[in-house]
Write a protein that holds these residues in place. Structure first.
Motif, PDB file in Angstrom:
ATOM      1  N   PHE A  11       0.835  -1.203   0.000  1.00 20.60           N
ATOM      2  CA  PHE A  11       0.000   0.000   0.000  1.00 20.60           C
ATOM      3  C   PHE A  11       0.872   1.256   0.000  1.00 20.60           C
ATOM      4  O   PHE A  11       1.874   1.312   0.736  1.00 20.60           O
ATOM      5  N   HIS A  49      -0.978   2.403   8.474  1.00 20.97           N
ATOM      6  CA  HIS A  49      -1.402   2.216   7.085  1.00 20.97           C
ATOM      7  C   HIS A  49      -0.814   3.347   6.233  1.00 20.97           C
ATOM      8  O   HIS A  49      -0.517   4.442   6.762  1.00 20.97           O
ATOM      9  N   ALA A  50      -0.666   3.071   4.943  1.00 26.29           N
ATOM     10  CA  ALA A  50      -0.002   4.038   4.067  1.00 26.29           C
ATOM     11  C   ALA A  50      -0.656   5.418   4.142  1.00 26.29           C
ATOM     12  O   ALA A  50       0.033   6.445   4.203  1.00 26.29           O
ATOM     13  N   GLU A  51      -1.979   5.441   4.150  1.00 23.68           N
ATOM     14  CA  GLU A  51      -2.696   6.714   4.156  1.00 23.68           C
ATOM     15  C   GLU A  51      -2.438   7.472   5.456  1.00 23.68           C
ATOM     16  O   GLU A  51      -2.252   8.693   5.461  1.00 23.68           O
ATOM     17  N   CYS A  80      -4.799   1.934  -2.898  1.00 22.13           N
ATOM     18  CA  CYS A  80      -5.956   1.068  -2.647  1.00 22.13           C
ATOM     19  C   CYS A  80      -7.012   1.866  -1.897  1.00 22.13           C
ATOM     20  O   CYS A  80      -6.672   2.807  -1.159  1.00 22.13           O
ATOM     21  N   GLU A  81      -8.243   1.484  -2.047  1.00 21.76           N
ATOM     22  CA  GLU A  81      -9.365   2.120  -1.341  1.00 21.76           C
ATOM     23  C   GLU A  81      -9.034   2.241   0.157  1.00 21.76           C
ATOM     24  O   GLU A  81      -8.703   1.223   0.794  1.00 21.76           O
ATOM     25  N   PRO A  82      -9.106   3.417   0.721  1.00 19.37           N
ATOM     26  CA  PRO A  82      -8.812   3.554   2.148  1.00 19.37           C
ATOM     27  C   PRO A  82      -9.770   2.710   2.992  1.00 19.37           C
ATOM     28  O   PRO A  82     -10.975   2.682   2.728  1.00 19.37           O
ATOM     29  N   CYS A 139      -8.322   4.432   7.775  1.00 21.68           N
ATOM     30  CA  CYS A 139      -7.737   5.501   6.955  1.00 21.68           C
ATOM     31  C   CYS A 139      -8.774   6.578   6.633  1.00 21.68           C
ATOM     32  O   CYS A 139      -8.451   7.770   6.606  1.00 21.68           O
ATOM     33  N   PHE A 154      -6.153  -9.278   2.777  1.00 24.78           N
ATOM     34  CA  PHE A 154      -6.355  -8.206   3.766  1.00 24.78           C
ATOM     35  C   PHE A 154      -7.839  -8.061   4.117  1.00 24.78           C
ATOM     36  O   PHE A 154      -8.719  -8.358   3.309  1.00 24.78           O
ATOM     37  N   ASP A 196      -9.787  -5.458   4.744  1.00 23.92           N
ATOM     38  CA  ASP A 196     -10.465  -4.171   4.517  1.00 23.92           C
ATOM     39  C   ASP A 196     -11.974  -4.354   4.285  1.00 23.92           C
ATOM     40  O   ASP A 196     -12.796  -3.666   4.900  1.00 23.92           O
TER      41      ASP A 196
HETATM   42  N1  GUN Z   1      -5.966   1.181   2.172  1.00 26.18           N
HETATM   43  C1  GUN Z   1      -5.197   0.379   2.941  1.00 26.18           C
HETATM   44  N2  GUN Z   1      -5.684  -0.812   3.305  1.00 26.18           N
HETATM   45  C2  GUN Z   1      -4.898  -1.577   4.098  1.00 26.18           C
HETATM   46  N3  GUN Z   1      -5.134  -2.801   4.619  1.00 26.18           N
HETATM   47  C3  GUN Z   1      -4.057  -3.152   5.335  1.00 26.18           C
HETATM   48  N4  GUN Z   1      -3.125  -2.189   5.297  1.00 26.18           N
HETATM   49  C4  GUN Z   1      -3.617  -1.191   4.523  1.00 26.18           C
HETATM   50  C5  GUN Z   1      -3.114   0.093   4.107  1.00 26.18           C
HETATM   51  O1  GUN Z   1      -2.001   0.533   4.425  1.00 26.18           O
HETATM   52  N5  GUN Z   1      -3.961   0.828   3.315  1.00 26.18           N
END
Ligand code: GUN
Length: 160
Positions: A31, A58-60, A85-87, A91, A117, A119
């Motif tokens: 991410f 997380h990246a965001e 990727c979709e937050p 995030c 993952f 999400d």
């Molecule tokens: N958008 C997003 N989903 C995640 N799911 C697990 N880690 C991440 C991340 O860093 N960003």
């Protein structure tokens, strides 16, 4: 959206995607994210969960923290978040608290699910369909409102 704006959007999204791919080589999660603040400066983030032993990295969130620290501001009004990727709900919450005004993303929660993952599962929790994932209980305490009373009566508070 004008062709120029769409081109700029795609450039930042491609930057976030390249950051995500590089982060995998570097041992992190797949991410990446970019925050462009109102002054036009670019702040990048990659997923650092495993490297920093931080489930919130997380990246965001990393990109938002960087933008806020670099600008020395907790209010990022006028900023745009670009994510590979979709937050996820974490995030999105950070994005709301930062007062970021717009989000663009490339892959979606279902792509993240195919890569293992959670999400999409956590979105189901917030939609109310998976309450068993996390019981949250309200306890009645006499002192519960005391912090808010202290806040309301504090004359030099910094609101956010
Ligand atoms: N958008 C997003 N989903 C995640 N799911 C697990 N880690 C991440 C991340 O860093 N960003």
């Amino acid at each position: 959206m004008s062709a120029h704006d769409a081109q700029q959007r795609d450039e930042y999204l491609n930057r976030a995607i390249r950051l995500a791919v590089q982060n995998v080589s570097d041992g992190g999660g797949p991410f990446g994210a970019v925050v462009v603040t109102a002054d036009g400066t670019v702040h990048e983030g990659v997923n650092r969960v495993t490297r920093d032993h931080d489930p919130t990295a997380h990246a965001e969130v990393v990109a938002i923290r960087r933008a806020a620290a670099e600008l020395r501001k907790f209010d990022l009004t006028g900023s745009v978040l670009y994510a590979s990727c979709e937050p996820c709900p974490l995030c999105l919450s950070a994005t709301l608290w930062a007062r970021i005004g717009r989000v663009y993303f490339a892959a979606d929660r279902h792509g993240a699910a195919r890569a293992g993952f959670d999400d999409a599962v956590f979105y189901e929790y917030f939609a109310g369909s998976r309450p068993e994932l996390l019981p949250v209980e309200h306890a009645q305490l006499a002192a519960a409102e005391d912090p808010f009373e202290a806040w309301k009566h504090h004359t030099r508070r910094t609101s956010y």
